[in-house]
Design a protein around this motif. Structure first.
Motif, mmCIF file in Angstrom:
data_model
loop_
_atom_site.group_PDB
_atom_site.id
_atom_site.type_symbol
_atom_site.label_atom_id
_atom_site.label_comp_id
_atom_site.label_asym_id
_atom_site.label_seq_id
_atom_site.Cartn_x
_atom_site.Cartn_y
_atom_site.Cartn_z
ATOM 1 N N UNK A 71 0.866 -1.237 0.089
ATOM 2 C CA UNK A 71 -0.198 -0.082 0.034
ATOM 3 C C UNK A 71 0.907 1.497 -0.190
ATOM 4 N N UNK A 72 0.544 2.209 -0.808
ATOM 5 C CA UNK A 72 1.499 3.252 -0.968
ATOM 6 C C UNK A 72 0.535 4.874 -0.659
ATOM 7 N N UNK A 73 -0.653 4.364 -0.246
ATOM 8 C CA UNK A 73 -1.674 5.305 0.177
ATOM 9 C C UNK A 73 -1.741 6.542 -0.776
ATOM 10 N N UNK A 74 -1.497 6.290 -1.994
ATOM 11 C CA UNK A 74 -1.424 7.341 -3.018
ATOM 12 C C UNK A 74 -0.358 8.270 -3.060
ATOM 13 N N UNK A 75 0.481 7.932 -2.216
ATOM 14 C CA UNK A 75 1.707 9.207 -1.920
ATOM 15 C C UNK A 75 2.929 8.780 -2.744
ATOM 16 N N UNK A 76 3.211 9.772 -3.645
ATOM 17 C CA UNK A 76 4.469 9.226 -4.432
ATOM 18 C C UNK A 76 5.873 8.700 -3.734
ATOM 19 N N UNK A 77 6.059 9.618 -2.694
ATOM 20 C CA UNK A 77 7.175 9.164 -2.044
ATOM 21 C C UNK A 77 7.382 7.828 -1.467
ATOM 22 N N UNK A 78 6.036 7.396 -1.088
ATOM 23 C CA UNK A 78 5.998 5.972 -0.669
ATOM 24 C C UNK A 78 6.123 4.929 -1.660
ATOM 25 N N UNK A 79 5.533 5.435 -2.997
ATOM 26 C CA UNK A 79 5.563 4.401 -4.059
ATOM 27 C C UNK A 79 7.272 4.306 -4.341
ATOM 28 N N UNK A 80 7.795 5.531 -4.229
ATOM 29 C CA UNK A 80 9.315 5.344 -4.809
ATOM 30 C C UNK A 80 9.781 4.469 -3.724
ATOM 31 N N UNK A 81 9.679 4.648 -2.506
ATOM 32 C CA UNK A 81 10.360 3.848 -1.383
ATOM 33 C C UNK A 81 10.092 2.298 -1.971
ATOM 34 N N UNK A 82 8.686 1.878 -2.099
ATOM 35 C CA UNK A 82 8.401 0.580 -2.359
ATOM 36 C C UNK A 82 9.202 -0.031 -3.609
ATOM 37 N N UNK A 83 9.139 0.798 -4.685
ATOM 38 C CA UNK A 83 9.773 0.565 -5.904
ATOM 39 C C UNK A 83 11.193 0.235 -5.563
ATOM 40 N N UNK A 84 11.869 1.073 -4.883
ATOM 41 C CA UNK A 84 13.307 0.725 -4.586
ATOM 42 C C UNK A 84 13.442 -0.443 -3.705
ATOM 43 N N UNK A 85 12.625 -0.799 -2.680
ATOM 44 C CA UNK A 85 12.705 -2.005 -2.108
ATOM 45 C C UNK A 85 12.681 -3.195 -2.866
ATOM 46 N N UNK A 86 11.656 -3.175 -3.643
ATOM 47 C CA UNK A 86 11.417 -4.402 -4.731
ATOM 48 C C UNK A 86 12.613 -4.420 -5.600
ATOM 49 N N UNK A 87 13.158 -3.266 -6.116
ATOM 50 C CA UNK A 87 14.249 -3.540 -6.842
ATOM 51 C C UNK A 87 15.353 -4.346 -6.007
ATOM 52 N N UNK A 88 15.587 -4.120 -4.838
ATOM 53 C CA UNK A 88 16.529 -4.588 -4.064
ATOM 54 C C UNK A 88 16.337 -6.243 -3.967
#
Lengths: 297, 406
Positions: B78-95
């Motif tokens: 869940x990123x709660x429609x917040x871009x900053x959270x989406x970015x953090x999720x995306x980077x975690x997924x990349x890791x």
């Protein structure tokens, strides 16, 4: 001329709903000088309780409406008891910060239910044919909203002016220590203020939900939407909430009716209330009916 | 004796260690995907069923062994429609070694587009904003963009309007890029020859009563209101139009206003919010709906039943959207494996770009075939018009391609 009168009627309808939504802010501020930032969530919660009782439990919607007000009355009282009672005597900003936290908690709780991310509408219980008079129309939902607002505001006004508890609440609002010295229970007053705010929020939520449908984002946002009404009316004035609500409703309708779509203007209905709010506050910083406190240094 | 025991222990431990390290190979490969979307917060009414669609299709792919021994792991956050959270999720997924990203909001995709290009990862967004196709060559829209859907309803009006002269329309749009971009494409279509008279553009607020707006539009002779926003403001508009007796119940009903809209204005959520006032509302999307009989309905409902979803989710077009996003990712992996290639971000990107011609992908959930190439990032390019009749959406005619927008 029909057009003008339609705008007046629509403005009064919208203004009444604003007033009812603003009432919860006023009731809490009036007794405790606290702004409850989580008010929008309580409005949404009240609407969802009406829906749940009606659709999930099969109660008649009128009973659900009253039951929802009773439930939010006690829920809001419990919130005050659990989260805010310990903060009596602490700086107001601390209490406001707690209400911000409360907003997050209530958001989280509502998102745990289907209402957090699903859309619903109340079962139809009023005639769909509007009431029309001379080309001016008003829906039964809107009429019901105006009537309920009038009843609740009348009842609260009487309560604060005439009842012993209401007068105690005003005394606490004026001076907590002085009120305590004459035997008024400040914690009880705070609890009651929150409870009554919860009750009015449930009524507002049910009415708004019947107009817009039950969408958490839309309903929750109403706490912020009515903020200019609260400020314009004066944070501690019930009559101020009514007058400011109607003023805002009329301004919005006239702006939408006469300005928007002409001379390249658009969206004035959303902006104009704030401009007028700023102008009025320049001359009356405490709002139209707010208490002007004089601090002796 | 002691020495022999030690040697025996070494052999056993070596064999055990060997078995332990070879275990993943026996179980088959696991492909790492990732999804970040608004399960709570703004637009979660769309995001929540969407996430369930993704989750169910990934489970289905694993359960039915679409990829043989291989598995897909797709954490959903869940990123709660917040871009900053989406970015953090995306980077975690990349890791975690993500090779395919399922994303959500227009704003977050625009913000992350340079990252997608930099790490060269294929992305399927839930947003159908046409600007995303220009923002990164790695973003693939599953269906027709919002602009295509919006111009689609407009073209339908231009073609089917029965009254005299050019049809008069008003645009009722969300006060953001989400609302404005399709309107810009509408104007481009007008310039390209689409005959419609755009009388007024309304960027809505949080209105409780639209009487003034509706009467103003009626006084200007507006016959059609074309909406590009979300359901809630449309529901309020429809309720007010019904109260004022202005809402057309059939397309182009004389003396009334026909209300129409694109993707997020419609679906069952609109009917849930507007009730009977939704009757006669026309809506375009590229998805099938479960209120129409067909194999897509049977399949979607069977999926929802298999994974114990409630009725509301089962019949949501957002649930179908989520399933189709996951379907595209799984299909790309399947084809890459079938071609005997190692499944990486680069090979998946190539596979998607080759999804055209006789390799086009067909999903039951959409109204047309899905094609991608180096110059085509929009999967299904046809749109279907639906209308609310007796409380459900019914198809109007056949899916169509746009004339004034490519």
């Amino acid at each position: 001329m029909t057009y003008f009168f339609q705008l007046v009627v629509s403005g009064i309808v919208v203004g009444s709903i604003y007033a009812l939504s603003a009432l919860g802010f006023v009731l809490i501020y009036k007794s405790s000088r606290v702004l409850n930032i989580a008010h929008g969530q309580i409005i949404a919660g009240g609407a969802f309780i009406v829906y749940a009782l009606t659709v999930f439990l099969g109660l008649p919607i009128y009973i659900s409406f009253v039951a929802s007000m009773v439930i939010t009355f006690f829920l809001a009282m419990s919130v005050e008891r659990i989260f805010l009672r310990r903060l009596i005597g602490e700086p107001i900003i601390s209490v406001i910060m707690v209400t911000i936290g409360l907003m997050s908690i209530l958001n989280g709780v509502i998102y745990l239910t289907p209402f957090g991310s699903m859309n619903y509408s109340f079962p139809e219980f009023l005639p769909t044919t509007p009431i029309s008079l001379g080309g001016v129309s008003i829906s039964w939902t809107q009429l019901m909203g105006v009537v309920i607002t009038a009843i609740l505001i009348g009842a609260f006004s009487w309560f604060f002016k005439r009842s012993t508890i209401g007068i105690s609440m005003r005394a606490v609002s004026d001076d907590q220590f002085a009120a305590m010295s004459v035997g008024i229970s400040v914690p009880r007053v705070f609890g009651l203020a929150w409870a009554m705010a919860g009750l009015s929020a449930a009524a507002a939520g049910a009415i708004i939900g019947n107009i817009t449908g039950l969408n958490f984002e839309t309903l929750g946002a109403f706490g912020i939407t009515v903020f200019p009404v609260v400020i314009l009316g004066g944070l501690d004035s019930i009559i101020g909430a009514v007058v400011a609500g109607v003023i805002m409703g009329l301004i919005q309708q006239f702006a939408a009716g006469y300005l928007d779509g002409n001379w390249g203007l658009n969206g004035t209905a959303d902006v104009l209330p704030y401009i007028i709010l700023l102008v009025i506050l320049l001359f009356k910083p405490h709002g139209l009916f707010g208490t002007h406190e004089i601090e002796r240094v | 004796m002691k020495r022999n025991s030690f040697g025996y222990l070494v052999v056993v431990m070596t064999v055990a260690a060997g078995l332990a390290f070879s275990a993943p190979a026996v179980a088959g490969e696991t492909y790492q995907l990732g999804m970040s979307l608004a399960i709570t917060g703004p637009t979660s009414d769309a995001g929540n069923p969407y996430s369930k669609g993704v989750e169910d299709y990934i489970n289905f792919a694993n359960d039915t062994r679409i990829l043989g021994d291989a598995k897909i792991d797709c954490p959903i956050r869940d990123d709660m429609y917040e871009t900053a959270v989406t970015k953090r999720n995306f980077e975690d997924f990349l890791d975690q070694g993500m090779i395919f990203f399922l994303s959500y909001a227009t704003g977050a995709n625009q913000a992350l587009a340079p990252d997608f290009t930099e790490v060269q990862i294929p992305v399927i967004p839930a947003s159908m904003d046409s600007s995303l196709m220009k923002a990164s060559p790695y973003i693939f829209l599953p269906i027709a963009s919002y602009s295509h859907q919006y111009v689609g309803v407009a073209e339908y009006v231009a073609t089917h309007h029965k009254g005299q002269g050019t049809a008069k329309v008003a645009a009722f749009i969300h006060p953001s890029a989400f609302g404005r971009a399709p309107l810009a494409d509408f104007k481009a279509a007008q310039a390209a020859g689409m005959k419609l008279d755009l009388v007024e553009v309304v960027e809505h607020g949080t209105d409780l009563d639209n009487s003034a707006l509706l009467q103003r539009l009626a006084s200007k002779g507006v016959q059609y209101v074309l909406c590009q926003t979300v359901q809630s403001p449309v529901a309020t508009l429809l309720n007010d139009a019904q109260r004022l007796g202005m809402a057309a119940k059939t397309f182009g009903e004389p003396g009334k206003i026909t209300f129409m809209g694109a993707h997020y204005t419609g679906g069952n959520d609109l009917i849930a919010l507007a009730g009977t006032a939704a009757e006669g509302f026309h809506w375009t999307t590229s998805y099938r709906v479960t209120s129409e009989e067909g194999p897509w309905t049977d399949w979607q409902l069977a999926m929802a039943k298999k994974y114990a979803r409630d009725d509301k989710t089962a019949n949501s077009h957002n649930y179908a959207c989520g399933m189709m996003a996951a379907q595209i990712a799984v299909e790309a992996i399947r084809r890459t494996r079938e071609a005997g290639k190692e499944v990486t971000r680069a090979t998946l990107y190539d596979t998607l770009n080759q999804m055209n011609g006789d390799k086009a992908f067909e999903s039951l959930l959409a109204v047309g075939r899905m094609t991608y190439s180096a110059t085509d990032r929009m999967g299904v390019d046809r749109v279907q018009l639906y209308v609310v009749k007796d409380g459900v959406f019914r198809a109007v005619g056949e899916p169509f391609r746009l004339k004034y927008m490519k």
